[in-house]
Design a protein around this motif. Structure first.
Motif, PDB file in Angstrom:
ATOM      1  N   TYR A  41      54.273  34.656  35.462  1.00 43.20           N
ATOM      2  CA  TYR A  41      53.064  35.052  34.764  1.00 43.20           C
ATOM      3  C   TYR A  41      53.328  35.258  33.275  1.00 43.20           C
ATOM      4  CZ  TYR A  41      50.748  35.858  39.261  1.00 43.20           C
ATOM      5  OH  TYR A  41      50.191  35.703  40.489  1.00 43.20           O
ATOM      6  N   SER A  93      41.943  32.456  37.905  1.00 43.97           N
ATOM      7  CA  SER A  93      43.341  32.851  38.067  1.00 43.97           C
ATOM      8  C   SER A  93      43.662  34.088  37.228  1.00 43.97           C
ATOM      9  CB  SER A  93      44.262  31.704  37.645  1.00 43.97           C
ATOM     10  OG  SER A  93      45.593  32.163  37.527  1.00 43.97           O
ATOM     11  N   PRO A  94      44.435  35.033  37.779  1.00 37.62           N
ATOM     12  CA  PRO A  94      44.877  36.200  36.999  1.00 37.62           C
ATOM     13  C   PRO A  94      45.633  35.815  35.737  1.00 37.62           C
ATOM     14  CG  PRO A  94      45.322  36.545  39.327  1.00 37.62           C
ATOM     15  CD  PRO A  94      44.890  35.102  39.175  1.00 37.62           C
ATOM     16  N   LEU A  99      38.592  39.505  40.395  1.00 36.48           N
ATOM     17  CA  LEU A  99      39.761  39.193  39.569  1.00 36.48           C
ATOM     18  C   LEU A  99      40.670  40.407  39.422  1.00 36.48           C
ATOM     19  CD1 LEU A  99      37.961  37.037  36.870  1.00 36.48           C
ATOM     20  CD2 LEU A  99      39.590  36.239  38.573  1.00 36.48           C
ATOM     21  N   ARG A 100      40.083  41.599  39.353  1.00 34.65           N
ATOM     22  CA  ARG A 100      40.904  42.818  39.310  1.00 34.65           C
ATOM     23  C   ARG A 100      41.765  42.916  40.561  1.00 34.65           C
ATOM     24  NH1 ARG A 100      36.191  45.541  37.679  1.00 34.65           N
ATOM     25  NH2 ARG A 100      36.121  46.611  39.698  1.00 34.65           N
ATOM     26  N   VAL A 158      43.177  35.557  33.005  1.00 34.29           N
ATOM     27  CA  VAL A 158      42.698  36.895  32.632  1.00 34.29           C
ATOM     28  C   VAL A 158      43.731  37.581  31.748  1.00 34.29           C
ATOM     29  CG1 VAL A 158      41.866  39.127  33.459  1.00 34.29           C
ATOM     30  CG2 VAL A 158      41.451  37.065  34.818  1.00 34.29           C
ATOM     31  N   HIS A 159      44.975  37.514  32.172  1.00 32.13           N
ATOM     32  CA  HIS A 159      46.056  38.142  31.398  1.00 32.13           C
ATOM     33  C   HIS A 159      46.130  37.549  30.000  1.00 32.13           C
ATOM     34  CE1 HIS A 159      49.988  40.033  30.682  1.00 32.13           C
ATOM     35  NE2 HIS A 159      50.338  38.885  30.143  1.00 32.13           N
ATOM     36  N   LYS A 177      42.826  40.450  42.456  1.00 32.87           N
ATOM     37  CA  LYS A 177      43.888  39.446  42.392  1.00 32.87           C
ATOM     38  C   LYS A 177      45.025  39.887  41.483  1.00 32.87           C
ATOM     39  CE  LYS A 177      41.337  35.191  43.431  1.00 32.87           C
ATOM     40  NZ  LYS A 177      40.982  33.834  42.951  1.00 32.87           N
ATOM     41  N   MET A 178      44.676  40.526  40.376  1.00 29.10           N
ATOM     42  CA  MET A 178      45.705  40.981  39.438  1.00 29.10           C
ATOM     43  C   MET A 178      46.553  42.084  40.058  1.00 29.10           C
ATOM     44  SD  MET A 178      43.522  40.942  35.876  1.00 29.10           S
ATOM     45  CE  MET A 178      44.923  41.235  34.794  1.00 29.10           C
TER      46      MET A 178
END
Length: 212
Positions: free
Chosen positions: A145, A87-88, A130-131, A91-92, A133-134
């Motif tokens: 988010y 999930s983004p 993932l990039r 990552v964030h 998705k972000m």
């Protein structure tokens, strides 16, 4: 160039696979392998690797809890999250905690080696899927988010269990945590979401999409 890499993961098969993979690259040296956050922190007292492959889910402390502590104590370490969470939001949260890269455990060997080399040389590496998705994340979800990124992955996990109606003892048993630890997490979640009781917590979590 010789890159010293340590691994923190509680799954023996993942650990063995990573060790075997890295051994095929002469410029990458395995400096240590640890099955828990406690083992990792003790190990870092004896040796400090260039790169740390850090799983988010460890049995005693989550990777996103450990990352800020590690970077504060050993600022020259470069951390690559290696996890199943795609999930983004995760990552964030990882980037907010100062990590230098984020990879999935399903990543290709070439991608892993490229990521290690990139962060070793001062760059940041996020797996391509993932990039995307972000970048595709709808603007209308930014508030969600932002709120959720203030919670650690363990807090998100416990929040979902609370929403599902589990008691603190049940959560402790399911996650192999002490009851005291679960109660501390609950208090932290209440404070972060600015609510005073469980009913309000559940209501806000569902309203913001923090749990289902």
């Amino acid at each position: 160039m010789s890159i010293q890499v340590a691994i923190a993961d509680d799954h023996p098969l993942i650990m063995q696979g990573m060790q075997m993979l890295l051994s095929r690259h002469s410029h990458i040296m395995l400096a240590g392998a640890f099955g828990s956050g406690t083992e990792l922190m003790h190990g870092l007292e004896r040796m400090v690797p260039d790169i740390l492959l850090l799983d988010i889910q460890l049995p005693d402390k989550s990777g996103d809890e450990l990352a800020p502590l590690i970077l504060k104590t050993y600022p020259r370490i470069r951390i690559l999250m290696l996890t199943n969470f795609n999930s983004p939001l995760y990552v964030h949260n990882a980037l907010r905690n100062g990590v230098h890269g984020y990879l999935l455990k399903t990543t290709e060997e070439d991608t892993l080696v490229n990521a290690i080399e990139t962060v070793y040389n001062g760059g940041t590496f996020i797996e391509a899927s993932l990039r995307e998705k972000m970048e595709e994340a709808p603007v209308k979800h930014k508030r969600i988010y932002t709120t959720k990124s203030n919670l650690t992955s363990r807090e998100v996990e416990i929040l979902q269990l609370i929403v599902n109606g589990h008691t603190d003892p049940e959560i402790a048993q399911q996650l192999f945590l002490s009851l005291h630890t679960v109660k501390r997490y609950r208090i932290n979640i209440l404070l972060k979401l600015d609510v005073k009781n469980t009913a309000a917590l559940v209501n806000k979590a569902l309203k913001l999409g923090l749990a289902v």
